[in-house]
Design a protein around this motif. Structure first.
Motif, PDB file in Angstrom:
ATOM      1  N   ARG A 124     -17.040  23.178 -12.860  1.00  0.00           N
ATOM      2  CA  ARG A 124     -17.941  23.795 -11.867  1.00  0.00           C
ATOM      3  C   ARG A 124     -17.381  25.124 -11.436  1.00  0.00           C
ATOM      4  O   ARG A 124     -16.239  25.243 -11.143  1.00  0.00           O
ATOM      5  CB  ARG A 124     -18.087  22.869 -10.664  1.00  0.00           C
ATOM      6  CG  ARG A 124     -19.146  21.845 -10.934  1.00  0.00           C
ATOM      7  CD  ARG A 124     -19.645  21.210  -9.671  1.00  0.00           C
ATOM      8  NE  ARG A 124     -20.702  20.295 -10.001  1.00  0.00           N
ATOM      9  CZ  ARG A 124     -21.985  20.651 -10.056  1.00  0.00           C
ATOM     10  NH1 ARG A 124     -22.331  21.877  -9.800  1.00  0.00           N
ATOM     11  NH2 ARG A 124     -22.906  19.795 -10.368  1.00  0.00           N
TER      12      ARG A 124
ATOM     13  N   ASP B   9     -32.452  19.482  -5.277  1.00  0.00           N
ATOM     14  CA  ASP B   9     -31.410  19.762  -4.298  1.00  0.00           C
ATOM     15  C   ASP B   9     -30.042  19.504  -4.869  1.00  0.00           C
ATOM     16  O   ASP B   9     -29.670  18.387  -5.152  1.00  0.00           O
ATOM     17  CB  ASP B   9     -31.592  18.867  -3.067  1.00  0.00           C
ATOM     18  CG  ASP B   9     -32.907  19.172  -2.371  1.00  0.00           C
ATOM     19  OD1 ASP B   9     -33.384  20.296  -2.536  1.00  0.00           O
ATOM     20  OD2 ASP B   9     -33.429  18.282  -1.709  1.00  0.00           O
ATOM     21  N   GLU B  10     -29.276  20.553  -5.038  1.00  0.00           N
ATOM     22  CA  GLU B  10     -27.939  20.343  -5.568  1.00  0.00           C
ATOM     23  C   GLU B  10     -26.920  20.674  -4.512  1.00  0.00           C
ATOM     24  O   GLU B  10     -26.070  21.529  -4.671  1.00  0.00           O
ATOM     25  CB  GLU B  10     -27.728  21.227  -6.806  1.00  0.00           C
ATOM     26  CG  GLU B  10     -28.592  20.790  -7.960  1.00  0.00           C
ATOM     27  CD  GLU B  10     -28.189  21.461  -9.261  1.00  0.00           C
ATOM     28  OE1 GLU B  10     -29.012  21.463 -10.178  1.00  0.00           O
ATOM     29  OE2 GLU B  10     -27.066  21.970  -9.350  1.00  0.00           O
ATOM     30  N   GLN B  11     -27.013  19.992  -3.399  1.00  0.00           N
ATOM     31  CA  GLN B  11     -26.076  20.284  -2.324  1.00  0.00           C
ATOM     32  C   GLN B  11     -24.844  19.429  -2.509  1.00  0.00           C
ATOM     33  O   GLN B  11     -24.620  18.472  -1.798  1.00  0.00           O
ATOM     34  CB  GLN B  11     -26.705  19.972  -0.985  1.00  0.00           C
ATOM     35  CG  GLN B  11     -27.945  20.802  -0.736  1.00  0.00           C
ATOM     36  CD  GLN B  11     -28.471  20.557   0.624  1.00  0.00           C
ATOM     37  OE1 GLN B  11     -27.732  20.427   1.567  1.00  0.00           O
ATOM     38  NE2 GLN B  11     -29.779  20.452   0.735  1.00  0.00           N
ATOM     39  N   VAL B  12     -24.072  19.771  -3.491  1.00  0.00           N
ATOM     40  CA  VAL B  12     -22.891  18.963  -3.779  1.00  0.00           C
ATOM     41  C   VAL B  12     -21.653  19.703  -3.355  1.00  0.00           C
ATOM     42  O   VAL B  12     -21.448  20.849  -3.698  1.00  0.00           O
ATOM     43  CB  VAL B  12     -22.815  18.670  -5.293  1.00  0.00           C
ATOM     44  CG1 VAL B  12     -21.544  17.910  -5.604  1.00  0.00           C
ATOM     45  CG2 VAL B  12     -24.026  17.867  -5.715  1.00  0.00           C
ATOM     46  N   ILE B  13     -20.851  19.065  -2.557  1.00  0.00           N
ATOM     47  CA  ILE B  13     -19.612  19.703  -2.145  1.00  0.00           C
ATOM     48  C   ILE B  13     -18.479  18.829  -2.635  1.00  0.00           C
ATOM     49  O   ILE B  13     -18.397  17.653  -2.331  1.00  0.00           O
ATOM     50  CB  ILE B  13     -19.561  19.814  -0.612  1.00  0.00           C
ATOM     51  CG1 ILE B  13     -20.707  20.721  -0.153  1.00  0.00           C
ATOM     52  CG2 ILE B  13     -18.236  20.381  -0.168  1.00  0.00           C
ATOM     53  CD1 ILE B  13     -21.068  20.592   1.277  1.00  0.00           C
TER      54      ILE B  13
ATOM     55  N   GLU C 110     -27.009  17.195   1.913  1.00  0.00           N
ATOM     56  CA  GLU C 110     -27.967  17.218   3.013  1.00  0.00           C
ATOM     57  C   GLU C 110     -27.423  16.574   4.278  1.00  0.00           C
ATOM     58  O   GLU C 110     -28.090  15.775   4.910  1.00  0.00           O
ATOM     59  CB  GLU C 110     -29.269  16.512   2.595  1.00  0.00           C
ATOM     60  CG  GLU C 110     -30.001  17.269   1.530  1.00  0.00           C
ATOM     61  CD  GLU C 110     -31.498  17.189   1.719  1.00  0.00           C
ATOM     62  OE1 GLU C 110     -32.067  18.115   2.290  1.00  0.00           O
ATOM     63  OE2 GLU C 110     -32.063  16.182   1.297  1.00  0.00           O
ATOM     64  N   GLY C 111     -26.214  16.929   4.610  1.00  0.00           N
ATOM     65  CA  GLY C 111     -25.686  16.464   5.878  1.00  0.00           C
ATOM     66  C   GLY C 111     -25.214  15.024   5.867  1.00  0.00           C
ATOM     67  O   GLY C 111     -24.835  14.483   6.879  1.00  0.00           O
ATOM     68  N   ARG C 112     -25.235  14.396   4.733  1.00  0.00           N
ATOM     69  CA  ARG C 112     -24.803  13.003   4.685  1.00  0.00           C
ATOM     70  C   ARG C 112     -23.647  12.871   3.710  1.00  0.00           C
ATOM     71  O   ARG C 112     -23.598  13.519   2.692  1.00  0.00           O
ATOM     72  CB  ARG C 112     -25.980  12.136   4.225  1.00  0.00           C
ATOM     73  CG  ARG C 112     -25.621  10.682   4.098  1.00  0.00           C
ATOM     74  CD  ARG C 112     -26.844   9.868   3.782  1.00  0.00           C
ATOM     75  NE  ARG C 112     -27.823   9.985   4.831  1.00  0.00           N
ATOM     76  CZ  ARG C 112     -29.071  10.390   4.629  1.00  0.00           C
ATOM     77  NH1 ARG C 112     -29.468  10.704   3.437  1.00  0.00           N
ATOM     78  NH2 ARG C 112     -29.915  10.464   5.623  1.00  0.00           N
TER      79      ARG C 112
END
Lengths: 366, 96
Positions: free
Chosen positions: A366, A283-287, A300-302
């Motif tokens: 990035r 999971d690379e949900q990096v913002i 992930e929402g956290r």
């Protein structure tokens, strides 16, 4: 269990000052010195504190709350956890300010003394039960009398009474080959405090955990130099159970447990030198945010708050700087089962305070 | 799964299903979405407003009352059923 005894006997020396604006007498009253049980809660100390200041309070109704260096303290967090979390460098005595007026309802949920704390405790116990057994039947089937006994044993720090009453809960302990090896001295006591019944044995069950994370972006010589936590926004709180993964011949360590909770932020130390952008897991949900005053990362929402002074932070290369459980900084290689069995709080949650260091990066590709 | 370029405002939402218990009135709209990063207190406040009551007792899966500071995403991850977070509400204590 020796360790459990130490945990229950653990206490934080407090020096409690009355909020200046509530002092109506001269000279002002001296601070109250109170020894607060680690596994207890601040509102339970009010009957001990109030007599010190009763004569000097302005007229009005009491709405008691505490602050540490201006940060209102969440009363439902065990005292020991608050201390471990907010005092990187342990301060003894711990200087707190007590307020009897002006409850900050926008920052703290209301507390009406012992009843509120008991409600919070029993519900946390039910929550733990739900996590461990999939329902709250264990707690629900406990008689009101036994539930009260359990609560009183916590209030009074009476481990014997607690073990007696909580054995009726049939939660059991985590059992693996590491529990038996290390806890040789407790083999005897386990036989006498009653059986761990079929329903109570947690083999590969889930462990209730409350994880409190704060982050820094540089190394500090002394914990004293760490930026202080002046807002609860600076702490990321994760309520997520840990599942113990058993592998033949391998020990599930505290480090393994922490990695399972924060896979997107932790990398094995050996990898940090190689490449600071490598992420663990798929999971690379990096913002990335470019807000310089408070950098945040969302996964992930956290969100995990990153206290960086200048540059933006990236995720995936965080280093564990500090892990504190019941005031102890255990080695990360310690078997997690031992940690759970010995260091959990009476409501069966393991509270873990972690400081993560995210490296500062000047250029982002990035 | 969010991509790297997605804005922070597209945080994962959680479906909350409200269920009346005992004497509590049934709401017209009993299902809604809430950002996972919101605290459970938001659900409690919503119920207080909808029911016009100061005191509301709220439970997850008819089992326990979570702390209002808990994040909705954590509660959903731990106790969600069928893709929803089931919240029971009552005007008097249902499960003491």
């Amino acid at each position: 269990m020796e360790a459990q005894k130490y945990v229950w006997e653990g206490a934080i020396p407090l020096q409690i000052h009355l909020n200046e604006s509530e002092v109506t007498t001269l000279p002002p009253p001296p601070p109250a010195l109170i020894l607060a049980p680690r596994i207890g809660y601040l509102p339970l100390l009010i009957p001990l504190i109030k007599p010190h200041f009763a004569a000097t309070l302005p007229p009005g109704v009491d709405t008691v709350w505490f602050d540490y260096k201006g940060l209102p303290l969440k009363w439902y967090i065990p005292t020991g956890v608050l201390f471990d979390l907010l005092c990187a460098e342990p301060e003894r005595p711990w200087n707190l300010t007590v307020h009897f007026r002006g409850y900050p309802n926008n920052l703290l949920i209301p507390c009406e003394g012992e009843d509120s704390v008991k409600w919070s405790f029993i519900n946390s116990l039910k929550e733990a039960d739900y996590i461990i057994s999939g329902n709250c039947k264990n707690v629900m089937h406990m008689s009101q009398f036994d539930q009260l006994e359990l609560w009183h044993s916590v209030m009074n720090g009476n481990l014997e009474a607690y073990l007696r009453t909580s054995s009726k809960l049939k939660f059991g302990i985590v059992e693996d080959e590491y529990t038996l090896k290390i806890d040789l001295c407790s083999q005897k006591s386990r036989k006498t405090t009653g059986e761990v019944g079929m329903g109570g044995q947690m083999k590969t069950g889930k462990i209730p955990v409350r994880l409190y994370i704060w982050s820094v972006s540089e190394d500090f010589e002394d914990f004293e130099d760490m930026p202080k936590i002046d807002s609860w926004d600076k702490i990321s709180y994760i309520n997520q159970p840990i599942e113990i993964h058993r592998e033949e011949g391998k020990c599930f360590t505290l480090h393994d447990a922490l990695k399972s909770l924060m896979p997107e932020f932790l990398v094995d130390k050996s990898l940090i030198d190689e490449e600071s952008f490598r992420l663990e897991g798929e999971d690379e949900q990096v913002i990335l945010s470019e807000d310089l005053s408070s950098n945040r990362m969302a996964a992930e929402g956290r969100e995990i708050s990153c206290q960086s002074v200048e540059s933006t932070c990236t995720s995936g290369a965080a280093e564990i700087k500090l892990v504190r459980i019941q005031g102890i900084e255990p080695k990360l290689e310690i078997p997690f089962s031992w940690v759970v069995n010995n260091l959990k709080n009476p409501e069966h949650f393991l509270h873990i305070c972690v400081c993560l260091k995210f490296p500062q990066v000047n250029s982002l590709d990035r | 799964m969010a991509s790297v370029t997605e804005s922070p405002s597209s945080v994962r939402k959680v479906i909350v299903q409200l269920k009346a218990t005992a004497d509590a009135p049934i709401l017209k709209q009993n299902k809604f979405k809430i950002p996972g990063t919101d605290k459970f207190a938001k659900v409690i406040d919503f119920l207080r407003r909808q029911l016009h009551r100061e005191t509301v007792f709220v439970y997850i899966n008819s089992a326990f009352s979570p702390n209002p500071d808990e994040l909705v995403i954590d509660l959903f991850n731990n106790f969600g059923v069928d893709g929803k977070l089931l919240v029971n509400y009552a005007c008097s204590m249902a499960w003491g």
